[in-house]
Each structure stands twice: as C-alpha cells, then as structure tokens.
Design a protein around this motif. Structure first.
Motif, mmCIF file in Angstrom:
data_model
loop_
_atom_site.group_PDB
_atom_site.id
_atom_site.type_symbol
_atom_site.label_atom_id
_atom_site.label_comp_id
_atom_site.label_asym_id
_atom_site.label_seq_id
_atom_site.Cartn_x
_atom_site.Cartn_y
_atom_site.Cartn_z
ATOM 1 N N GLU A 16 1.995 1.642 -3.434
ATOM 2 C CA GLU A 16 0.705 1.965 -4.365
ATOM 3 C C GLU A 16 0.389 3.335 -4.081
ATOM 4 O O GLU A 16 0.090 3.851 -5.319
ATOM 5 C CB GLU A 16 -0.538 1.121 -3.778
ATOM 6 N N ALA B 89 2.071 -1.714 -8.299
ATOM 7 C CA ALA B 89 2.956 -1.871 -7.233
ATOM 8 C C ALA B 89 3.216 -3.343 -7.175
ATOM 9 O O ALA B 89 4.361 -3.743 -6.866
ATOM 10 C CB ALA B 89 1.997 -1.378 -5.846
ATOM 11 N N GLN C 174 0.995 -1.142 0.127
ATOM 12 C CA GLN C 174 -0.123 0.007 -0.152
ATOM 13 C C GLN C 174 0.834 1.317 -0.051
ATOM 14 O O GLN C 174 0.427 2.342 -0.670
ATOM 15 C CB GLN C 174 -0.999 -0.146 1.204
ATOM 16 N N GLU D 116 -2.508 -0.128 -8.135
ATOM 17 C CA GLU D 116 -2.474 -1.482 -7.601
ATOM 18 C C GLU D 116 -1.480 -2.742 -8.087
ATOM 19 O O GLU D 116 -0.707 -3.170 -7.470
ATOM 20 C CB GLU D 116 -3.983 -2.014 -7.038
#
Length: 702
Positions: free
Chosen positions: A79, A692, A76, A689
């Motif tokens: 991302e 990444a 995350q 998303e």
C-alpha cells in the motif's frame, strides 16, 4: 441501564471478533419493511440510525474497521509503495492556467505537501501583485473535513461569497468576505446547496435552501448583506419533490436564473440581474420536455429535446419574442440521430457546442454566420470539454483534451481563424506516453448491442490471455464515463494490468437512447452489458479468466452489487464504493435524502410493476447462499447521497449468506461523506488501500 450494558457487551464482542481476524457478524433483529405491494423481513434494518449515535451500530462499524485493518495489515508495505508511486507522478507544487474575469486574472495553486489549494487573483495583468482570496490550507486547519462548494466574486470585485462544508454531508454554510480588507462579514446562512449567484446590486446573494431532513433543494432565497438570514426574501419555492433546484447567471451576466430539473422535465425562470424580483419562466414544465437556456447578444439560446429531438438540438429566440415561449423558438442546430448535444456556451459572435458521437465527446464552434469550426481529436478514445470561459466577448475558447494516455491539456481555439494555442499540458513526473497504448473496442452484448469500451495498458503487455484486468463503469443518470488521463492508474499499469472503462447503457456516451435503455424497467441492461464486456475482453485475450477485478461507486456500486449476484464467477474481486444497494427499501422511504428525486431514474416501488422489477435486481434483496468473489466495500458515515446503512446491511447479509472463504473487507470512513475524506492526498491514500487488496487478489507479482 440494561440498554447501555447490551451496547457495551456488543462493543466488546465485536472487538474481540475483529482481533481474532474473524469477520464480524451483525446480530439479526426482526423487522418488517411494509409497502403497498407486500412486506419483507429485514433483519439488519436496525443498522440504520439517522442520528449516527446508536452505540450498537457504531460498535459494529468500528468492528468492521478493525477487521479490515487486520485483513489488510500484511499489505501495508505494498500500500505504501502504491501511494508513493502515485505521488511520484504528481507535481505537488502545481497551478492552474490563469483565467480572466472582469478585469482580474484568477488562479488556483498547490504548495508541496498541501492537501488544499490557495486561490489568488491579480488585477489587470498576470504579473500584477497577488491577492489571496482563499487560503484553504489555513481554512481547513483543525477540521476533519473541509470543502468549498462554490464561490463567486461580486460584480464590483469587492466581495467574495462562498459555500463551505465541514462535515461532508453537503449541507453548506454561506459566508462572505471583504476582499479589500480580508474581513469576514457577519453574514451566515446554513443548510444550503453549494451553488450561489450575485445579483447586480453587489449586496444580494441568491442561494438554495435545503430541507433539513430529506436534504432536497426546496427554496431559492435572496440574502441581503447585513441582514439576518431569517429575513431573507423567498424568491421561489419548489412544490414537486422530484425536482432539484439550482441558481445560475447567463453568460452575458444580464440575467440570474432559477433552474428546476428532474429526470424527465426542466423549468427555468430568469430575472434581470439588477432586478432579481422580476422572474419570468422561459418555458413551462411538461413531462418529457427538457431544456436549458442561456443569453447572449439580444437573444436566448436553448438546448432542448422539444419536437422529438431525442439527442437534443439548439434553438434560439430574440428577446422581443421570448415571452411567446417555445412557439417562437427557431432551430439553430437541428437534432441528429447520431450526434448527441450535451452542452453549449454562447460567446459574442459564436456558440461553442459540446457533443458526443462514436462514444467520444468533442467540441465544435458555430459562428453567428452559420460556419462550423471543427476541433479534432486524433486518438481512438478521448474526451474534450469546455474549460473556464468567464468572459464572452472574445474569439478565443478554452477547452481541455485528454485520453487514457494523454495528460489533460488546456487549449485555446480562435472561432474566427481556427488557430490553436496550447496553454498547458498537465505535468506528470516519471511518465513516458510512448510506453502506453489506448484502444477503443466494441463488445457485443447478449441482445446484439455494440458496447464501446476504452482500454489502456503498457505496450509491452502481451495480448495472450494472461494479463490481469481492472474494469470500471458507472452507467446511471445519463452520466458518461469519459476516458481521461489518471496518473493514479500508472502504478497498476506498470505492474502489467489492463484497465477498461465499459461505457454501458445508462450513461449517454452513445446518445439519449443509450440512457433510456439503461434505467427504469431496462436497468438490468447496465448489469448485463458490464458482464458481457468482461466476457468479451477475456475471450479476446485482453485478460485472463479468474484475474478480473470490477469497480463502481454510488450508482456504480449498485452495478457492482447486481454483477456480484448475477455473475460472481466472472470476477476475482469486486470493489464497491459508497454503493446504492438497498434499492427497494430506500425508494419506499421518502424521508431518505434524494429518494423522491429518483422515481424517474429507478421507478416508484409503490407501483407494483416497479416494485417487482426493482426487487428482482436489488443487490441486498438478492444475496444468496452461494460463492462470491473477494470484495472491498467502502462507505462514509455522513454520506448524504447513499446512506451508510445501505452498504452496512449488504455486508452483514453477505457475511451471513455467502458460502465461500474469500475475504470481504468493509471500510467505513467515520469522518466523511459520499466523496470520502477531503484533501488531495487522502484520495491517494484511500485508493492505495483497495489497490493493494486488488493486486493481492489478482495475484499480481511485484
């Protein structure tokens, strides 16, 4: 009660599995898929639910999302960085170049932070007071999905008609608004295609009605304002389910037309806009006869493959001779073995032609006196395309130019003088073109065919066989994957990645034969071309072996599925978005949207030759007990083009069969269709998303 308890148990079981960060496993349930050529066991067929309400199916999809959340949670921060960097290259308060149409200047503009644009117009001059046509941020408020399919202003400039989708399944609703008052009229027509056209009376709108089950475009109807939809007049009904229907108007606005198109045949019928009941066929349909016609200056101009013109030619016929059909057609631009005519637009005094040669799309202008006005491109890989040209009585033609390093630029060229004007260069904050380089290379496929490849990377990336590679392709329906600037790629390029577009067979980058050699019983050429491009780029030290990611979507997702089965060892990661992977089962079922339209693309599996060939490459049917690369698979629950259950079944079978420990992530968008969630920021969020995940799998250091 027992059924409800089973569903509840499955929900709990799958949810527990996801929390434990173990991949969900869909239960197997016996089911036979029958066909004239034999039966096949499909233990995951139960995941298909056309109502999209089955508790067990929804539980499985939710468990997959929970598992995806768990796997991707450590990424995350990366991302978010990717998302922020992509947005940093986006001028958020941007607007389009205004264009003139029937006395008004039209423009679309975004406000900072807005997911949707506002469409406005000004009367007479570009400095006149602004009138809002669509305040899309307000229209989208409260909806999980929002999209306008098409919109058109009435000839008297008083009304606007548009089609609107609030689900993502491309079943639009036709609406009309009075622009003088802003009042929404009571007229509503549901379950229509996106495109619409006004008749010349300012009160009749032609639209295409869809079949509610197959979603095929079936009937063209005329809606008269103020009357109920049930009273709409039938203009044309298509009996052949292999054809798509559309409506259009000619460039001089004298005619409205009904266009029927299939993979191998076209038929167009047109009527005077003021009398939209007197439709005449331009040329009757015949297999392997394709054409599209436009009207200007007392004559029809037609793009056609008639007479063996594989790469198409332009012909013309005067109004007085048009009723004679193709026998009266005369060549305007003859066919060429090396130049593919993709599109055209007639103007008063000349015709603008979009054509392909050497793998690039270009623009040329042909005056009515027979003089060619060339428009040049200076980079090795680029694309030009006609822009918005609503008014035909002008010597100026708008077109766009772009490459993998050149932001989209809007130009005007004068057909009389050859003069060029730059209208706008798309702003890209934080981007310096000199830091990047684009190339066009030619990879040799295993059968000796030279496949064009467009490349981009930072200038400081050494060609020493260590760089990570991100390779994309589509390769179906004759759709070409043109090299165009994508600001969303910059965060990847700035981390040292090489990006490649493989212009594989199945598109039309190299002409119509390029398409013919990549579909039906030659479809596997698309897959092998892609793999051979990868191996070429690795051999030429553009990329490191073991650091290659592949991506495709929709029919390009079929490509990814085929590549995953054929050459899994060549890829560290495969990204398959809304992938068409259950080819045989889908094509056996005429009730599934689009199936019957696709027989000339993939083949009809009711015929044994096609059944056997499709079965030999269908990704779902060829999953085997072997190692696969890491995979990211995406779908939308309400997808009307590739139903969600195709990738769901594929993922379930991959989880059952694959022998590796590589992560397989299945992201299900529960509120969208084929194109994902609506809104410009959502695209960047969704991309961040999988990007990444890709950087992680390719071991790209921050």
């Amino acid at each position: 009660m027992m059924k409800k308890l089973v569903g509840t148990f499955l929900v709990a079981l799958l949810a527990t599995t996801a929390i434990a960060q173990e991949a969900p496993r869909a239960p197997k349930r016996p089911f036979q898929v029958t066909s004239p050529n034999g039966a096949r066991e499909d233990a995951y067929y139960w995941l298909r639910d056309d109502t999209r309400k089955n508790a067990d199916m929804l539980a499985y999809l939710k468990a997959e999302n929970a598992y995806a959340d768990a796997v991707l949670k450590p990424l995350q921060p990366l991302e978010k960085r990717l998302y922020d960097e992509a947005l940093g290259h986006l001028k958020q308060d941007d607007s389009t170049v205004p264009y003139r149409d029937n006395g008004y200047w039209y423009q679309t503009r975004f406000a900072t932070g807005a997911d949707y644009p506002v469409v406005v117009r000004r009367k007479g001059t570009q400095t006149a007071p602004e009138q809002v046509i669509f305040d899309q941020p307000r229209m989208a408020n409260g909806h999980n999905f929002f999209a306008i399919g098409d919109w058109s202003v009435s000839p008297d400039n008083r009304l606007v008609a548009w089609t609107e989708d609030l689900v993502g399944r491309r079943q639009f609703v036709l609406k009309v608004k009075d622009l003088s008052t802003g009042r929404l009229l009571a007229d509503r027509v549901g379950n229509v295609e996106g495109d619409i056209v006004w008749a010349g009376d300012n009160r009749t709108v032609l639209y295409v009605e869809k079949d509610p089950v197959t979603l095929l475009s079936k009937r063209v109807k005329a809606h008269v304002l103020g009357t109920p939809a049930a009273a709409d007049r039938l203009v044309y009904e298509e009996k052949d389910d292999s054809f798509y229907l559309g409506v259009a108007r000619t460039s001089d606005r004298r005619y409205v037309c009904v266009v029927a198109q299939s993979t191998v045949s076209d038929e167009q019928r047109c009527a005077p806009a003021l009398q939209p009941t007197r439709f005449a066929v331009v040329a009757p349909r015949a297999r392997e006869f394709r054409y599209n016609a436009d009207h200007m200056g007392g004559r029809w101009i037609i793009r056609t493959n008639r007479g063996g013109a594989t790469n198409y030619k332009l012909v013309t016929v005067a109004d007085a001779q048009a009723a004679r059909g193709p026998a009266a057609w005369r060549d305007l631009v003859p066919a060429s073995a090396t130049t593919f005519i993709e599109n055209f637009q007639p103007f008063a005094g000349f015709t603008a032609v979009e054509q392909r040669s050497g793998g690039n799309k270009r623009i040329r202008l042909l005056t009515d006196k027979g003089k060619w006005v060339p428009v040049t491109g200076e980079e090795p890989a680029f694309t030009m395309a006609l822009s918005t040209n609503e008014e035909a009585n002008t010597p100026w033609v708008r077109y766009t130019y772009s490459s993998l390093v050149t932001p989209t630029t809007t130009f005007e060229v004068n057909a009389q003088t050859g003069q060029h004007r730059t209208l706008k260069v798309a702003p890209v904050p934080g981007y310096t073109k000199a830091d990047y380089v684009t190339e066009r290379v030619w990879a040799t496929a295993r059968d000796g065919t030279k496949v064009p490849v467009s490349l981009v990377h930072r200038k400081d990336v050494a060609r020493d066989g260590t760089a990570p590679l991100f390779q994309y392709a589509y390769g179906s329906y004759g759709v070409s994957s043109d090299p165009q600037f994508q600001a969303g790629l910059l965060p990847l390029l700035d981390r040292g990645m090489v990006y490649a577009i493989a212009h594989i067979r199945g598109g039309q980058e190299m002409g119509r034969q390029w398409y013919d050699d990549g579909h039906l019983l030659k479809k596997k050429n698309s897959f092998t071309d892609f793999v051979d491009v990868t191996r070429y780029l690795v051999a030429q030290k553009y990329a490191a072996p073991g650091r290659v990611a592949a991506m495709g979507g929709s029919a390009g997702g079929l490509l990814m599925g085929g590549v995953a089965n054929m050459a899994p060892q060549d890829y560290a990661l495969i990204v398959a978005q809304v992938p068409f992977v259950d080819v045989v089962t889908t094509m056996l079922d005429a009730s599934i949207p689009l199936t019957t339209n696709e027989y000339d693309e993939w083949g009809n599996p009711a015929q044994k030759a096609y059944y056997d060939y499709m079965l030999s490459y269908s990704p779902y049917d060829n999953v085997a007990a072997k190692r696969y690369p890491a995979m990211y698979v995406g779908t939308g629950l309400f997808d009307s083009q590739v139903q969600y259950f195709e990738p769901a079944k594929w993922v379930a079978r991959l989880r059952e069969m694959k022998t590796d420990k590589n992560p397989l992530v299945f992201r299900v968008n529960m509120e969208a269709g084929h194109g994902g969630k609506s809104g410009r920021y959502e695209r960047y969020r969704q991309n961040a998303e999988w990007q990444a995940f890709m950087l992680q799998q390719l071991k790209v250091a921050e």
